[in-house]
Write a protein that holds these residues in place. Structure first.
Motif, PDB file in Angstrom:
ATOM      1  N   LEU A  10     -23.632  -5.153 -14.577  1.00 22.01           N
ATOM      2  CA  LEU A  10     -22.294  -5.334 -14.026  1.00 22.01           C
ATOM      3  C   LEU A  10     -21.330  -5.578 -15.182  1.00 22.01           C
ATOM      4  N   VAL A  11     -20.232  -4.821 -15.199  1.00 20.65           N
ATOM      5  CA  VAL A  11     -19.211  -4.996 -16.231  1.00 20.65           C
ATOM      6  C   VAL A  11     -17.872  -5.286 -15.543  1.00 20.65           C
ATOM      7  N   VAL A  12     -17.324  -6.465 -15.826  1.00 20.43           N
ATOM      8  CA  VAL A  12     -16.037  -6.890 -15.285  1.00 20.43           C
ATOM      9  C   VAL A  12     -14.995  -6.647 -16.379  1.00 20.43           C
ATOM     10  N   VAL A  13     -14.080  -5.721 -16.110  1.00 20.68           N
ATOM     11  CA  VAL A  13     -13.113  -5.279 -17.117  1.00 20.68           C
ATOM     12  C   VAL A  13     -11.783  -6.013 -16.947  1.00 20.68           C
ATOM     13  N   ASP A  14     -11.440  -6.831 -17.927  1.00 21.85           N
ATOM     14  CA  ASP A  14     -10.090  -7.378 -18.107  1.00 21.85           C
ATOM     15  C   ASP A  14      -9.488  -8.074 -16.883  1.00 21.85           C
ATOM     16  N   VAL A  15     -10.264  -8.886 -16.211  1.00 19.02           N
ATOM     17  CA  VAL A  15      -9.720  -9.685 -15.105  1.00 19.02           C
ATOM     18  C   VAL A  15      -9.247 -10.996 -15.730  1.00 19.02           C
ATOM     19  N   GLN A  16      -8.042 -10.937 -16.297  1.00 21.96           N
ATOM     20  CA  GLN A  16      -7.531 -12.009 -17.139  1.00 21.96           C
ATOM     21  C   GLN A  16      -6.400 -12.786 -16.477  1.00 21.96           C
ATOM     22  N   GLU A  17      -6.324 -14.064 -16.812  1.00 20.07           N
ATOM     23  CA  GLU A  17      -5.419 -14.997 -16.146  1.00 20.07           C
ATOM     24  C   GLU A  17      -3.963 -14.563 -16.122  1.00 20.07           C
ATOM     25  N   ARG A  18      -3.434 -14.077 -17.233  1.00 25.80           N
ATOM     26  CA  ARG A  18      -2.014 -13.724 -17.273  1.00 25.80           C
ATOM     27  C   ARG A  18      -1.737 -12.343 -16.677  1.00 25.80           C
ATOM     28  N   LEU A  19      -2.754 -11.526 -16.544  1.00 22.37           N
ATOM     29  CA  LEU A  19      -2.578 -10.182 -15.989  1.00 22.37           C
ATOM     30  C   LEU A  19      -2.695 -10.171 -14.464  1.00 22.37           C
ATOM     31  N   MET A  20      -3.598 -10.956 -13.918  1.00 20.17           N
ATOM     32  CA  MET A  20      -3.904 -10.853 -12.484  1.00 20.17           C
ATOM     33  C   MET A  20      -2.730 -11.131 -11.550  1.00 20.17           C
ATOM     34  N   PRO A  21      -1.805 -12.040 -11.862  1.00 21.04           N
ATOM     35  CA  PRO A  21      -0.664 -12.219 -10.949  1.00 21.04           C
ATOM     36  C   PRO A  21       0.190 -10.955 -10.798  1.00 21.04           C
ATOM     37  N   ALA A  22       0.172 -10.078 -11.786  1.00 21.69           N
ATOM     38  CA  ALA A  22       0.957  -8.841 -11.722  1.00 21.69           C
ATOM     39  C   ALA A  22       0.193  -7.691 -11.073  1.00 21.69           C
ATOM     40  N   VAL A  23      -1.103  -7.868 -10.863  1.00 21.41           N
ATOM     41  CA  VAL A  23      -1.943  -6.802 -10.312  1.00 21.41           C
ATOM     42  C   VAL A  23      -1.848  -6.801  -8.791  1.00 21.41           C
ATOM     43  N   HIS A  24      -1.659  -5.635  -8.214  1.00 23.77           N
ATOM     44  CA  HIS A  24      -1.606  -5.479  -6.760  1.00 23.77           C
ATOM     45  C   HIS A  24      -2.903  -5.996  -6.145  1.00 23.77           C
ATOM     46  N   GLU A  25      -2.793  -6.943  -5.233  1.00 21.25           N
ATOM     47  CA  GLU A  25      -3.941  -7.577  -4.591  1.00 21.25           C
ATOM     48  C   GLU A  25      -4.928  -8.148  -5.612  1.00 21.25           C
ATOM     49  N   GLY A  26      -4.373  -8.796  -6.627  1.00 20.91           N
ATOM     50  CA  GLY A  26      -5.183  -9.396  -7.683  1.00 20.91           C
ATOM     51  C   GLY A  26      -6.182 -10.422  -7.167  1.00 20.91           C
ATOM     52  N   GLU A  27      -5.804 -11.158  -6.104  1.00 24.57           N
ATOM     53  CA  GLU A  27      -6.732 -12.141  -5.531  1.00 24.57           C
ATOM     54  C   GLU A  27      -7.980 -11.452  -4.981  1.00 24.57           C
ATOM     55  N   ARG A  28      -7.797 -10.283  -4.380  1.00 27.15           N
ATOM     56  CA  ARG A  28      -8.932  -9.516  -3.851  1.00 27.15           C
ATOM     57  C   ARG A  28      -9.864  -9.102  -4.983  1.00 27.15           C
ATOM     58  N   VAL A  29      -9.280  -8.668  -6.084  1.00 25.56           N
ATOM     59  CA  VAL A  29     -10.075  -8.251  -7.244  1.00 25.56           C
ATOM     60  C   VAL A  29     -10.908  -9.429  -7.750  1.00 25.56           C
ATOM     61  N   VAL A  30     -10.282 -10.573  -7.913  1.00 20.59           N
ATOM     62  CA  VAL A  30     -10.989 -11.767  -8.404  1.00 20.59           C
ATOM     63  C   VAL A  30     -12.067 -12.197  -7.410  1.00 20.59           C
ATOM     64  N   ARG A  31     -11.725 -12.232  -6.116  1.00 20.41           N
ATOM     65  CA  ARG A  31     -12.693 -12.636  -5.095  1.00 20.41           C
ATOM     66  C   ARG A  31     -13.913 -11.706  -5.092  1.00 20.41           C
ATOM     67  N   ASN A  32     -13.677 -10.395  -5.071  1.00 20.59           N
ATOM     68  CA  ASN A  32     -14.795  -9.453  -5.005  1.00 20.59           C
ATOM     69  C   ASN A  32     -15.581  -9.402  -6.304  1.00 20.59           C
ATOM     70  N   ALA A  33     -14.913  -9.551  -7.434  1.00 20.73           N
ATOM     71  CA  ALA A  33     -15.637  -9.646  -8.706  1.00 20.73           C
ATOM     72  C   ALA A  33     -16.536 -10.880  -8.698  1.00 20.73           C
ATOM     73  N   GLY A  34     -16.052 -11.963  -8.094  1.00 22.66           N
ATOM     74  CA  GLY A  34     -16.868 -13.170  -7.975  1.00 22.66           C
ATOM     75  C   GLY A  34     -18.098 -12.952  -7.109  1.00 22.66           C
ATOM     76  N   ILE A  35     -17.934 -12.241  -5.994  1.00 24.94           N
ATOM     77  CA  ILE A  35     -19.081 -11.915  -5.137  1.00 24.94           C
ATOM     78  C   ILE A  35     -20.091 -11.088  -5.921  1.00 24.94           C
ATOM     79  N   LEU A  36     -19.606 -10.118  -6.668  1.00 23.39           N
ATOM     80  CA  LEU A  36     -20.501  -9.279  -7.474  1.00 23.39           C
ATOM     81  C   LEU A  36     -21.236 -10.102  -8.521  1.00 23.39           C
ATOM     82  N   LEU A  37     -20.529 -11.016  -9.191  1.00 28.92           N
ATOM     83  CA  LEU A  37     -21.170 -11.851 -10.215  1.00 28.92           C
ATOM     84  C   LEU A  37     -22.215 -12.778  -9.610  1.00 28.92           C
ATOM     85  N   LYS A  38     -21.908 -13.356  -8.456  1.00 26.54           N
ATOM     86  CA  LYS A  38     -22.880 -14.236  -7.793  1.00 26.54           C
ATOM     87  C   LYS A  38     -24.111 -13.451  -7.356  1.00 26.54           C
TER      88      LYS A  38
END
Length: 180
Positions: A10-38
């Motif tokens: 699994l490779v998580v690309v650039d899910v970074q703190e200062r970038l995610m607020p500007a990303v469309h549905e950034g919370e979804r990206v973080v949540r699903n990346a977390g599910i994948l990591l778990k």
């Protein structure tokens, strides 16, 4: 071809703190990346994460950093991690042939990483619901281009259940709890 937890990285690309607020549905990206990591941790799938110019974009989102092994984050300056020797050395050392990508931005770093890995002969899956860009149009264009270039498109649940392969394995209930 189905994913195998024994062959995947699994490779998580650039899910970074200062970038995610500007990303469309950034919370979804973080949540699903977390599910994948778990899920990856439960099933023994190694995980790596990249950070694009962390000095400017900040570190990986804290909730994901907590799920990553301490040495899993690789700094990069190339948009494509496939051009970063330190990343490729780490990836090659894992000896796995299925690369599962998610992150941001879909049309820049994720796409360039996917296409770079494909050019090197790697099999790549993009987790579409754990990937986005600042605008939906850019995300859609990046995903379409990856699909056209042989990248398999999947969702978080598709990856989790393909890695599980069966319902009678010990990790099944834990994975199900993460998804719900």
């Amino acid at each position: 071809m189905l994913l195998s937890h024994e062959r995947s990285v699994l490779v998580v690309v650039d899910v970074q703190e200062r970038l995610m607020p500007a990303v469309h549905e950034g919370e979804r990206v973080v949540r699903n990346a977390g599910i994948l990591l778990k899920t990856a941790a439960l099933l023994g799938v190694p995980a790596l994460a990249t950070e694009q110019y962390s000095k400017g974009l900040g570190p990986t989102a804290a909730s994901l950093r907590d799920l990553l092994p301490p040495d899993a984050i690789v700094e990069k300056l190339h948009f494509s991690a496939a051009y970063e020797p330190s990343f490729m050395n780490r990836l090659d050392a894992l000896g796995r042939d299925q690369i599962v990508l998610c992150g941001s931005e879909a049309h820049v770093c994720v796409m360039q990483t996917a296409l770079g890995l494909r050019a090197l002969g790697r099999t790549v899956w993009l987790v579409a619901d754990a990937t986005s860009s600042r605008t939906p149009a850019n995300a859609e264009a990046g995903i379409a281009r990856m699909r056209a270039n042989g990248v398999e498109i999947a969702t978080t649940e598709m990856v989790a259940f393909e890695w599980l392969h069966r319902a009678d394995v010990p990790a099944f209930k834990s994975v199900l709890a993460h998804i719900k």
